[in-house]
Design a protein around this motif. Structure first.
Motif, PDB file in Angstrom:
ATOM      1  N   ALA A 190      -6.961  30.669 -18.216  1.00 35.55           N
ATOM      2  CA  ALA A 190      -6.814  29.276 -18.934  1.00 35.55           C
ATOM      3  C   ALA A 190      -5.292  28.580 -18.257  1.00 35.55           C
ATOM      4  N   ALA A 191      -4.508  28.761 -18.572  1.00 40.14           N
ATOM      5  CA  ALA A 191      -3.129  28.192 -18.680  1.00 40.14           C
ATOM      6  C   ALA A 191      -2.987  26.465 -17.873  1.00 40.14           C
ATOM      7  N   GLU A 192      -2.830  25.946 -18.789  1.00 38.70           N
ATOM      8  CA  GLU A 192      -2.355  24.326 -18.795  1.00 38.70           C
ATOM      9  C   GLU A 192      -1.635  24.157 -17.746  1.00 38.70           C
ATOM     10  N   PHE A 193      -1.404  23.255 -17.576  1.00 41.50           N
ATOM     11  CA  PHE A 193       0.574  23.482 -16.356  1.00 41.50           C
ATOM     12  C   PHE A 193       0.340  21.669 -16.587  1.00 41.50           C
ATOM     13  N   ASN A 194       1.778  20.835 -16.424  1.00 44.27           N
ATOM     14  CA  ASN A 194       2.073  18.895 -17.259  1.00 44.27           C
ATOM     15  C   ASN A 194       2.925  19.145 -15.563  1.00 44.27           C
ATOM     16  N   PHE A 195       2.658  18.182 -15.028  1.00 45.17           N
ATOM     17  CA  PHE A 195       3.988  18.120 -13.196  1.00 45.17           C
ATOM     18  C   PHE A 195       4.741  17.218 -14.123  1.00 45.17           C
ATOM     19  N   SER A 196       5.388  16.957 -14.239  1.00 39.98           N
ATOM     20  CA  SER A 196       6.462  15.586 -14.771  1.00 39.98           C
ATOM     21  C   SER A 196       8.169  15.777 -14.427  1.00 39.98           C
ATOM     22  N   ASP A 197       9.073  14.763 -14.443  1.00 41.69           N
ATOM     23  CA  ASP A 197       9.460  14.798 -14.165  1.00 41.69           C
ATOM     24  C   ASP A 197      10.206  16.389 -13.467  1.00 41.69           C
ATOM     25  N   HIS A 198       9.941  16.081 -12.135  1.00 38.96           N
ATOM     26  CA  HIS A 198      10.212  16.971 -11.038  1.00 38.96           C
ATOM     27  C   HIS A 198      10.317  18.715 -11.302  1.00 38.96           C
ATOM     28  N   HIS A 199       9.638  18.480 -12.366  1.00 40.01           N
ATOM     29  CA  HIS A 199       9.402  19.549 -13.068  1.00 40.01           C
ATOM     30  C   HIS A 199       8.111  20.658 -12.855  1.00 40.01           C
ATOM     31  N   VAL A 200       7.431  21.615 -13.411  1.00 46.89           N
ATOM     32  CA  VAL A 200       6.059  22.142 -13.527  1.00 46.89           C
ATOM     33  C   VAL A 200       6.181  22.645 -15.015  1.00 46.89           C
ATOM     34  N   LEU A 224       0.624  -1.189  -0.322  1.00 43.72           N
ATOM     35  CA  LEU A 224       0.335   0.415   0.235  1.00 43.72           C
ATOM     36  C   LEU A 224       0.680   1.659  -0.355  1.00 43.72           C
ATOM     37  N   ARG A 225       2.040   1.475   0.501  1.00 40.29           N
ATOM     38  CA  ARG A 225       2.500   2.328   0.334  1.00 40.29           C
ATOM     39  C   ARG A 225       3.537   3.062  -0.641  1.00 40.29           C
ATOM     40  N   THR A 226       3.891   1.702  -1.171  1.00 39.02           N
ATOM     41  CA  THR A 226       4.252   1.825  -2.456  1.00 39.02           C
ATOM     42  C   THR A 226       3.424   2.466  -3.527  1.00 39.02           C
ATOM     43  N   THR A 227       2.490   1.864  -3.739  1.00 38.94           N
ATOM     44  CA  THR A 227       1.324   2.326  -4.611  1.00 38.94           C
ATOM     45  C   THR A 227       0.516   3.616  -3.592  1.00 38.94           C
ATOM     46  N   PHE A 228       0.381   3.994  -2.867  1.00 39.67           N
ATOM     47  CA  PHE A 228       0.167   5.355  -2.089  1.00 39.67           C
ATOM     48  C   PHE A 228       1.146   6.142  -2.885  1.00 39.67           C
ATOM     49  N   SER A 229       2.539   6.163  -2.543  1.00 45.11           N
ATOM     50  CA  SER A 229       3.456   6.658  -3.411  1.00 45.11           C
ATOM     51  C   SER A 229       2.942   7.479  -4.241  1.00 45.11           C
ATOM     52  N   MET A 230       3.457   6.014  -5.291  1.00 40.71           N
ATOM     53  CA  MET A 230       2.939   6.865  -6.537  1.00 40.71           C
ATOM     54  C   MET A 230       1.788   7.161  -7.274  1.00 40.71           C
ATOM     55  N   ILE A 231       0.399   6.434  -6.505  1.00 41.67           N
ATOM     56  CA  ILE A 231      -0.483   7.899  -6.715  1.00 41.67           C
ATOM     57  C   ILE A 231       0.129   9.917  -6.674  1.00 41.67           C
ATOM     58  N   ALA A 232       0.162   9.447  -5.643  1.00 39.42           N
ATOM     59  CA  ALA A 232       0.745  11.192  -4.553  1.00 39.42           C
ATOM     60  C   ALA A 232       2.508  11.919  -5.966  1.00 39.42           C
ATOM     61  N   ALA A 233       3.320  10.565  -6.675  1.00 42.98           N
ATOM     62  CA  ALA A 233       3.486  11.124  -7.186  1.00 42.98           C
ATOM     63  C   ALA A 233       3.389  11.609  -8.373  1.00 42.98           C
ATOM     64  N   GLU A 234       2.995  10.913  -9.023  1.00 48.48           N
ATOM     65  CA  GLU A 234       1.863  10.758 -10.415  1.00 48.48           C
ATOM     66  C   GLU A 234       1.151  11.983 -10.707  1.00 48.48           C
ATOM     67  N   VAL A 235       0.453  12.354  -9.163  1.00 42.69           N
ATOM     68  CA  VAL A 235       0.249  13.906  -9.574  1.00 42.69           C
ATOM     69  C   VAL A 235       0.491  15.327  -9.767  1.00 42.69           C
ATOM     70  N   LEU A 236       1.749  15.165  -9.018  1.00 47.38           N
ATOM     71  CA  LEU A 236       2.931  15.831  -9.126  1.00 47.38           C
ATOM     72  C   LEU A 236       4.286  15.850  -9.413  1.00 47.38           C
ATOM     73  N   GLY A 237       4.298  14.722 -10.752  1.00 44.86           N
ATOM     74  CA  GLY A 237       5.615  14.747 -11.309  1.00 44.86           C
ATOM     75  C   GLY A 237       6.865  14.327 -10.790  1.00 44.86           C
ATOM     76  N   LEU A 238       6.780  13.612  -9.244  1.00 43.63           N
ATOM     77  CA  LEU A 238       7.765  13.859  -8.503  1.00 43.63           C
ATOM     78  C   LEU A 238       8.229  11.937  -8.871  1.00 43.63           C
ATOM     79  N   SER A 239       9.210  11.517  -8.528  1.00 41.73           N
ATOM     80  CA  SER A 239       9.055  10.187  -7.740  1.00 41.73           C
ATOM     81  C   SER A 239       8.875   9.826  -6.911  1.00 41.73           C
ATOM     82  N   VAL A 240       9.052   8.068  -6.592  1.00 41.99           N
ATOM     83  CA  VAL A 240       8.738   7.566  -5.447  1.00 41.99           C
ATOM     84  C   VAL A 240       9.363   7.396  -4.255  1.00 41.99           C
ATOM     85  N   ALA A 241      10.547   8.227  -4.521  1.00 47.44           N
ATOM     86  CA  ALA A 241      11.882   8.483  -3.555  1.00 47.44           C
ATOM     87  C   ALA A 241      11.626   9.260  -3.353  1.00 47.44           C
ATOM     88  N   ASP A 242      10.561  10.660  -3.897  1.00 48.28           N
ATOM     89  CA  ASP A 242      10.835  11.694  -2.968  1.00 48.28           C
ATOM     90  C   ASP A 242       9.676  11.877  -2.027  1.00 48.28           C
TER      91      ASP A 242
END
Lengths: 292, 160, 804
Positions: free
Chosen positions: C588-598, C516-534
């Motif tokens: 109207a701006a759209e943002f893409n959160f990925s690779d530790h960038h926005v 569960l910890r891993t899956t939940f970390s993945m979900i947060a990481a996906e939304v914020l463009g982070l990696s699980v290690a963060d």
């Protein structure tokens, strides 16, 4: 509790024999401990008298495996891992190495010893049927005497042997077989990995020109103590190998077992199955000898 | 209760302890040495969670008594933190998903390690046999077997 | 626009993995505290008994005994239970199961306490034992809990259509009774709990192998008569649970807490395997009577089901477990006329409760066995008969629920499994072979003492080429996700992003080893463009995060995952707002959160490093901490008719088992299982595969060997030498295949997988054995004796080998 039990670690076999002379009745000899430690934990009645454990697994003289004078000698403290891997045993006593490899788990085989298996004498002890068909002789020592005894005479009843409290089983001697024997150790458990035998059989057959010269069979887990089934063995000798004979032998096996055990809770399952699998083993051995 | 002095080697270092001679190695590890990576699951040698190495061989530490340790070499999961082969197994266990609750994992790793020390190129059947005494209720063993296989491939690859 | 995932759906290594592979992970028994005492339970060697007197006089002044805790020490609730408060923390006047505990001996050495325990003298009178659930409702049955005036724990009726009319419309009717056995969870870690008194105002801290920390908190607080806030539960690393570390752990936690408060010292209770199997609850044995009417074309017209569940000595989760059974008992088929009754009753057997599957493996074994019989009767293949009856989009379930809000992928998973295994052809050819000579030679089964019948006849001997018979079998299921109309269904997650872009995460659901910890970390990481290690996942602590209900019912990804996503999206919105101000963009701006960038995806086409943005937000006084809360949509149930939208969504699965049966011995070899599941969106592929491998293997153990026999209430299998779970050598290849159906619920449509993987396996194996042998087996497990004799043999006399 197990923690109150004393521990004795002899420097040599001689020392142990002297110790047993003085304290034998409350001493249990321990090597791998794979039966004794769980037994003590579960307060098994067969260990209730034990006040001291005498450890012998470090005595190197009890671990040797060698062939001389047409006999294989196995020290009492040889572990099943050693026995399974030993090239001499693989070559000359394949049923024993096969049984050794099917006992417990790797962790158990690395500790459990052949003498422990025999002395514990559980009905399901897997090393016993092969030792019986190989006509194993047991070497016993005490401060009084050294003697040898055929294995079948040592086994008294489940979890009991004829060894006296001051005696130590030091090893086994197995005569090397003449040529032409084929054999099989068969084990049936409830699952594939790490299982206790529900049924085991050791079978040796020597064929010449399609007829049986020598025939040996020992039971495991289907009789209270593993036994050689001499009636069947004698019947088989000098008869023509084939499905007809094998079916007869299997039926006789069923009859012999029921004579020994009577109807037990497990009989309705075990009795037909042991006949069937005995027949299967014999057919397989016969086929192998035909195809070479 | 009587105590005995027992000397053996634990994780590469000589140790000397004063304990009841029928104390289990499992308790000595967990209580005397605070090495809690070795786990108790059954106490009768059936589950493998307490597996350690005795002179390099996998054994159940719940079946070994203190008095039997004199002069032996005992290795636990903690003793192999810097061992290259163990590190490889550990990485592959994680990469293959071989760990769920993790309770069986130290014992499982030690059984795998003992196998690879003996035979660097085991067959799949050898692997299954080597860990048949380590019960795992979570993984169904598939990813564990895969992780051990992967470790043999990496080991036998001369470039690694 | 469909977004490519960067973390979700990928092979991600466990967040907690390194501690576990190095032996550093701390499980309950790895915690110790200065001055710690131990607690050892006192039991009476009886199953059902009246307790007259317990005499501690021989040990009471022993220096190794610090205290004895019993029911007189309880300030609050003396009995507990999720629905019915029928289970005592300590028994006083009566025991009703073999695991019942009278008191707790407390002292500095567990070994010494075990010795002292032998010297307690208990004066008790044995009472009549009720061990057969089918006799529990008879007029003269002994009452297990006389205060309820009946042994009936619960009765759920379900009525749909007109059952008599349905049978009249049928060309054929099959009636059959099926039974399933009691089994043990067999988590490898036995139960452990430590209670640490924290001083008068701070209450008590409890660390342990606790599956549901909030339930444990509620129980402990009610037993101590304290506010919830003074009981803090911290979950240790859990060595497996599978539904099993709930009630038992709550009671152990309460006992430890009482002992800790009584002595003023930390108290640890650690169970050995025998204690664990003796006292912990089990999976319900079921007796299931099915009557099904169908047309010649294979269409089911009516199904009448009567199920009896053995609840054992306490109600525990029986009302919930059997409720799932009543919802799903017909299997995933559209049937116009259904009449179902499910009852759970008290007996003196070990009590039964939650276990992975939770009331589904039992009816699935029955209804899927029945489906194959319908196929054979109507001369169709098993997949054909299922296709004829399967739930499809907009189908109406047995409880009258129309399936609209998600992809109803039952036929999709079935087709995929059939195609993957070449099912129909193999099934037909095995079926033909099984009708030939030399199938199971069980004609010679012995009756009573007539041993001569057990000697094989000449033609009983099997040619070696005929010894092994091949079989293939399938089973399908649908499963309601999460709790359904069982209870309140909501979950929380807390995410706190730090100024450097790293983040703390914790949810109110618990890591039970499933990842569960891993899956939940993945979900947060996906939304914020982070990696699980963060993501730093905090330890589960009831003092930190709101009660999110229990970690059960394969609900954590669906419910907790949605809460994590919600928390991450709240933080993301706040960061977007910061960026809009910073870059002077319009709304109207759209943002893409990925690779530790926005990245701004439209004008102004700028990008910023995630840590830089977080620091900026921090400097502006913007909170980057958020509580996500996800409440399930409304579900409903009519207790009288068993009608209503029981669950807000469902998952679908099909498993195909290929086996070989040794017809000389009854051994079943499981060569291959293809498991096709629609769990919704797969978030963590590595973890999802692990769930399938593990669930199928447990399901195979259930199908083939596992059984707790209680003879007059006494458990015969108290350790792993007798209770056999699958080893590495036992189960062949397992092939997981996922069909990702769409769903508006759950994070990106992710739903449930843990339980669906287990519930089908035994049924698929049983159908494969039928296909191989030509014989139908009605009673799980399909062990050696069942296959050869069609019944179980039980050793009623001998002691276990190691006890002799």
């Amino acid at each position: 509790m197990i923690q109150d039990i004393d521990f004795y670690r002899p420097g040599s076999l001689e020392e142990l024999l002297t110790f047993l002379k003085d304290h034998g009745s409350n001493v249990k000899i321990i090597a791998g401990g794979t039966d004794i430690v769980p037994g003590l934990r579960q307060k098994a009645s067969r260990f209730s008298h034990v006040k001291t454990l005498a450890d012998i697994q470090h005595l190197h003289e009890l671990k040797t495996i060698e062939i001389s004078d047409g006999h294989l000698s196995i020290g009492s403290c040889a572990t099943f891992s050693q026995i399974e891997a030993n090239a001499l045993i693989r070559k000359h006593f394949p049923l024993l190495s096969c049984a050794a490899g099917l006992i417990g788990s790797t962790q158990i085989r690395n500790r459990a010893t052949i003498a422990g298996n025999v002395v514990n004498n559980a009905p399901c002890a897997d090393s016993v049927p092969p030792l019986l068909v190989y006509d194993a002789i047991v070497c016993v020592r005490s401060h009084r005497e050294d003697y040898t005894v055929p294995l079948n005479e040592l086994l008294l009843k489940p979890y009991q042997t004829r060894l006296n409290a001051d005696e130590v089983l030091t090893g086994f001697r197995l005569p090397v077989l003449a040529d032409g024997y084929r054999g099989e150790f068969y084990k049936l458990g409830r699952r594939r990995g790490v299982s206790i035998s529900r049924i085991s059989l050791a079978v040796l057959m020597q064929l010449q020109g399609g007829s049986i010269q020598d025939f040996r069979v020992a039971s495991g887990a289907i009789t209270p103590v593993s036994v050689r089934l001499s009636g069947i063995e004698e019947y088989a000798r000098d008869r023509k190998a084939g499905s007809e004979l094998f079916a007869q032998l299997a039926q006789q096996l069923g009859n012999e077992i029921i004579k020994i055990t009577g109807m037990r809770w497990s009989t309705p399952y075990k009795l037909p199955v042991v006949q069937q699998m005995f027949y299967q083993i014999l057919m397989k051995l016969n086929d192998e000898s035909v195809t070479g | 209760m009587k105590f005995s002095t027992i000397k053996f080697e634990l994780n590469g270092k000589p140790v000397e302890i004063e304990v009841p001679p029928a104390m289990r190695l499992l308790d000595i590890l967990r209580e005397t040495f605070k090495l809690t990576g070795t786990k108790e699951g059954c106490g009768i040698g059936e589950c493998g969670a307490c597996t350690v190495l005795l002179n390099g061989q996998a054994v159940a530490s719940c079946l070994l008594l203190a008095g039997q340790l004199e002069g032996t070499k005992i290795t636990t999961i903690e003793g192999l933190v810097h061992d290259e082969r163990m590190n490889l197994l550990q990485r592959n266990f994680l990469e293959c998903g071989a760990v769920q609750c993790g309770f069986c994992t130290p014992g499982m790793l030690l059984s795998a390690y003992a196998l690879l020390q003996k035979d660097a190129r085991p067959t799949t059947d050898d692997i299954k046999n080597a860990i048949a005494g380590n019960l795992c209720r979570c993984t169904g063993y598939k990813q564990i077997i895969q992780a051990i296989q992967k470790s043999t491939e990496s080991l036998s690859d001369p470039d690694q | 626009m469909k977004k490519e995932f960067s973390t979700i759906g990928k092979h991600i290594i466990r967040e907690d993995g390194w501690e576990k592979v190095t032996g550093q992970a701390k499980y309950g028994d790895d915690f110790n505290f200065p001055n710690q005492l131990f607690g050892v339970p006192v039991r009476v060697p009886a199953v059902h008994a009246k307790i007259n007197h317990i005499d501690y006089s021989e040990i009471i002044s022993d220096p190794d005994l610090i205290a004895v805790c019993n029911c007189s020490d309880i300030p609050g609730s003396a009995k507990i239970g999720p629905i019915r408060k029928d289970q005592p923390i300590f028994c006083s006047e009566r025991v009703v199961t073999s695991g019942d505990v009278l008191s707790l001996l407390v002292g500095p050495s567990r070994e010494k306490l075990l010795q002292l325990r032998e010297h307690i003298r208990i004066d008790y009178e044995p009472l009549p034992i009720l061990s057969d659930p089918s006799k529990a409702l008879e007029d003269d049955a002994v009452l297990i809990h006389p205060e309820f005036k009946t042994n009936l724990i619960v009765h759920y009726p379900l009525r749909k259509g007109d059952i008599e009319k349905g049978f009249q419309q049928s060309d054929e009717v099959i009636e059959q009774t099926y039974t399933t056995q009691c089994i043990e969870h067999a988590y490898v870690e036995p139960e452990v709990v430590i209670a640490i008194p924290m001083g008068k105002h701070k209450g008590i801290k409890i660390i342990g192998s606790i599956q549901n920390p909030y339930t444990a908190r509620r129980i402990v607080a009610s037993v101590l008569n304290w506010p919830l806030t003074k009981v803090r539960i911290i979950q240790a690393e859990l060595g497996g649970s599978f539904g099993g570390k709930d009630d038992t752990m709550n009671i152990l936690a309460a006992r430890a807490a009482m002992a800790a408060l009584k002595t003023g010292r930390p108290v640890k209770i650690c169970y050995d395997r025998e204690d664990s199997i003796l006292e912990s609850y089990k999976r319900h044995p079921y007796v299931m009577h099915y009557k099904v009417g169908f047309s010649r074309n294979g269409k089911i017209r009516a199904m009448k089901i009567d199920i009896l569940a053995d609840g054992g000595g306490y109600a525990s989760m029986s009302p919930f477990v059997t409720w799932r059974s009543v919802v799903q008992a017909t299997g995933p088929y559209e049937i116009d006329h259904v009449w179902t009754d499910v009852r759970a009753v008290y007996t003196n057997n070990p009590y039964t409760g939650a276990m992975r599957g939770f009331g589904s493996p039992q009816p699935i074994f029955a209804n899927e066995s029945l489906m194959d019989e319908i196929a054979i009767r109507t001369n169709k293949t098993p997949d054909e008969v299922r296709r004829i009856n399967a739930l499809r989009q907009n189908s109406i379930t047995a409880s009258g629920q129309k399936l609209t809000s998600h992809d109803v992928n039952l036929v999709t998973v079935l087709d995929r499994a059939v195609e993957e295994t070449g099912f129909s052809k193999k099934w037909r050819s095995n079926h033909t072979a099984s009708c030939g000579p030399h199938t199971l030679s069980t004609g010679s089964e012995g009756n009573g003492d007539d041993a001569s019948k057990l000697i094989l006849k000449e033609n009983d001997f099997i040619a070696s080429s005929d010894l092994f018979k091949k079989g293939i079998g399938l089973a399908v299921s649908y499963r309601g996700c999460s709790l359904g109309a069982e209870g309140v269904d909501a979950a929380a997650a807390y995410l706190s992003v730090q100024p450097d872009g790293s983040a703390y995460l914790v949810s109110g659901l618990a890591e039970n080893g499933q990842g569960l910890r891993t899956t939940f970390s993945m979900i947060a990481a996906e939304v914020l463009g982070l990696s699980v290690a963060d993501i730093y996942y905090l330890e589960q602590d009831t003092g930190v995060i709101p009660d999110s209900g229990p970690t059960v019912a394969s609900r954590s990804t669906l419910m907790g995952g949605a809460a994590v996503k919600e928390a991450a999206e709240i933080v993301r919105k706040r960061l977007e707002k910061v960026l809009m101000d910073h870059w002077n963009t319009t709304g109207a701006a759209e943002f893409n959160f990925s690779d530790h960038h926005v990245y701004a995806t439209g004008p102004p086409n700028q990008r910023i490093r995630f840590p830089e943005l977080c620091e900026m937000a921090f400097q502006k006084g913007i909170s980057l901490a958020a509580l996500g809360w996800y409440a399930g949509p409304r579900v409903d149930w009519d207790e009288e008719t068993g009608q209503g939208p029981a669950y807000f969504t469902y998952v679908y699965g099909c498993q195909v088992a290929e086996v070989r049966v040794n017809i000389g011995t009854g051994e079943v070899y499981v060569d291959r299982i293809v498991a096709v599941h629609d769990p919704g969106k797969v978030l963590n592929l590595l973890g999802a595969h692990g769930q399938v491998f593990g669930g199928v293997t447990q399901g195979a153990g259930y199908g083939l060997w596992e059984q707790i026999n209680s003879l007059s209430g006494q458990i015969q299998e108290l350790n792993f030498d007798q209770y056999l779970i699958p080893t590495s050598n036992d189960i062949g290849e397992i092939v997981p295949i996922f069909i990702e159906g769409r769903d508006k619920y759950g994070p990106w449509g992710a739903k449930s997988l843990g339980e669906p993987t287990l519930e089908l396996t035994a049924a698929a194996i049983a159908n494969a054995v039928r296909n191989a042998t030509g014989r139908r087996f009605f009673n799980l497990p399909l062990n050696l004796e069942e296959i050869m004799l069609g019944r179980k043999l039980i050793n009623k006399t001998a002691m276990r080998g190691s006890h002799v």
